[in-house]
Design an enzyme around this catalytic site. Sequence first.
Site, PDB file in Angstrom:
ATOM      1  N   TRP A  17       0.866  -1.150   0.201  1.00 40.27           N
ATOM      2  CA  TRP A  17       0.059  -0.032  -0.034  1.00 40.27           C
ATOM      3  C   TRP A  17       1.006   1.241  -0.073  1.00 40.27           C
ATOM      4  O   TRP A  17       1.563   1.447   1.366  1.00 40.27           O
ATOM      5  CB  TRP A  17      -0.892  -0.089   1.215  1.00 40.27           C
ATOM      6  CG  TRP A  17      -2.026   0.904   1.304  1.00 40.27           C
ATOM      7  CD1 TRP A  17      -1.909   2.274   1.209  1.00 40.27           C
ATOM      8  CD2 TRP A  17      -3.409   0.717   1.209  1.00 40.27           C
ATOM      9  NE1 TRP A  17      -3.234   2.656   1.200  1.00 40.27           N
ATOM     10  CE2 TRP A  17      -4.005   1.773   1.130  1.00 40.27           C
ATOM     11  CE3 TRP A  17      -4.054  -0.379   1.118  1.00 40.27           C
ATOM     12  CZ2 TRP A  17      -5.550   2.075   0.994  1.00 40.27           C
ATOM     13  CZ3 TRP A  17      -5.537  -0.328   0.746  1.00 40.27           C
ATOM     14  CH2 TRP A  17      -6.395   0.907   0.891  1.00 40.27           C
ATOM     15  N   HIS A  49       1.933  -7.810   8.750  1.00 41.42           N
ATOM     16  CA  HIS A  49       1.852  -6.727   9.732  1.00 41.42           C
ATOM     17  C   HIS A  49       0.965  -6.785  10.854  1.00 41.42           C
ATOM     18  O   HIS A  49      -0.287  -7.074  10.445  1.00 41.42           O
ATOM     19  CB  HIS A  49       2.334  -5.444   9.181  1.00 41.42           C
ATOM     20  CG  HIS A  49       0.976  -4.767   8.441  1.00 41.42           C
ATOM     21  ND1 HIS A  49       0.744  -4.968   7.261  1.00 41.42           N
ATOM     22  CD2 HIS A  49      -0.020  -3.910   8.982  1.00 41.42           C
ATOM     23  CE1 HIS A  49      -0.470  -4.516   6.798  1.00 41.42           C
ATOM     24  NE2 HIS A  49      -0.561  -3.778   7.867  1.00 41.42           N
ATOM     25  N   ASP A  51      -1.419  -4.139  13.147  1.00 44.52           N
ATOM     26  CA  ASP A  51      -1.838  -2.770  13.502  1.00 44.52           C
ATOM     27  C   ASP A  51      -2.021  -2.644  14.935  1.00 44.52           C
ATOM     28  O   ASP A  51      -2.754  -3.264  15.520  1.00 44.52           O
ATOM     29  CB  ASP A  51      -3.214  -2.438  12.633  1.00 44.52           C
ATOM     30  CG  ASP A  51      -2.894  -2.091  11.212  1.00 44.52           C
ATOM     31  OD1 ASP A  51      -1.862  -2.382  10.660  1.00 44.52           O
ATOM     32  OD2 ASP A  51      -4.043  -2.176  10.606  1.00 44.52           O
ATOM     33  N   HIS A  55      -2.285   3.187  15.682  1.00 45.94           N
ATOM     34  CA  HIS A  55      -2.481   3.571  14.135  1.00 45.94           C
ATOM     35  C   HIS A  55      -3.648   4.592  13.963  1.00 45.94           C
ATOM     36  O   HIS A  55      -3.510   5.158  13.092  1.00 45.94           O
ATOM     37  CB  HIS A  55      -2.739   2.097  13.475  1.00 45.94           C
ATOM     38  CG  HIS A  55      -2.594   2.237  12.006  1.00 45.94           C
ATOM     39  ND1 HIS A  55      -1.870   2.955  11.105  1.00 45.94           N
ATOM     40  CD2 HIS A  55      -3.409   1.499  11.239  1.00 45.94           C
ATOM     41  CE1 HIS A  55      -2.265   2.881  10.096  1.00 45.94           C
ATOM     42  NE2 HIS A  55      -3.054   1.961   9.948  1.00 45.94           N
ATOM     43  N   GLU A 173      -2.701  -8.080   9.348  1.00 47.97           N
ATOM     44  CA  GLU A 173      -3.152  -8.175   7.791  1.00 47.97           C
ATOM     45  C   GLU A 173      -2.193  -8.532   6.915  1.00 47.97           C
ATOM     46  O   GLU A 173      -0.881  -8.707   7.397  1.00 47.97           O
ATOM     47  CB  GLU A 173      -3.227  -6.758   7.474  1.00 47.97           C
ATOM     48  CG  GLU A 173      -4.384  -6.071   8.260  1.00 47.97           C
ATOM     49  CD  GLU A 173      -4.754  -4.449   8.056  1.00 47.97           C
ATOM     50  OE1 GLU A 173      -5.591  -3.751   8.186  1.00 47.97           O
ATOM     51  OE2 GLU A 173      -3.556  -3.660   8.011  1.00 47.97           O
TER      52      GLU A 173
END
Length: 210
Positions: A17, A49, A51, A55, A173
């Site tokens: 992203w 990763h 979060d 975040h 994610e």
Amino acid sequence: MKIYDITLPIHPEMLHWGRKPEVEVVESLSAGDASNVTRWRLGAHTGTHVDAPAHFRDGATPIDEVSLHSLVGPALVVDLTHVDGDVEPHHLEEGGAAGHTRVLLKTSNSAGPLKETERAPQWVGLSPKAADWLIEHEVELIGIDYLTIESHHRTDTWDVHHSLLGAGVLILENADLDQVPAGTYDLTCLPTKLVGADGSFARAILTTRD
């Protein structure tokens, strides 16, 4: 013991992203240096990763302070490869997620969009109602097999992230679940200890014992 590595490889051409990873050769044996040394430029949310609450909320728990008890222990992989669009509460109920602390959602993303090098126009994500369901059922870690757990049509409001992270639920994610059958496993997910960070890339594995 069988080990499933659900971590995406990190490299400059990977699915990402925003800005992709960059690698600089600092020293090399071929150039006459004493060793090979590289410098990597990575975002905290690169590849597989976690979060942290920080975040989406200033002053909330950063990644280096999240509980390892939420990241290590029994986890349920729910097969939702039949779902199109949003994962809803009834999908979680039918998949047997109630009563589990750590839940990983295996969707059509694993065999499709997750294998591409560019972001897909759409993917399977979590609905706000499903996020509320997870909070009500005291899930501590929810994982999904794409860049974000947010649905593609809600990346302007980030409703799911606000709900989950606001309640202290950690989000994993980019978990590659393509080769992982549905069932219960032991999860070991260890994000790098980046002090004060909003999240971090992680090595994540699922194990089973005979």
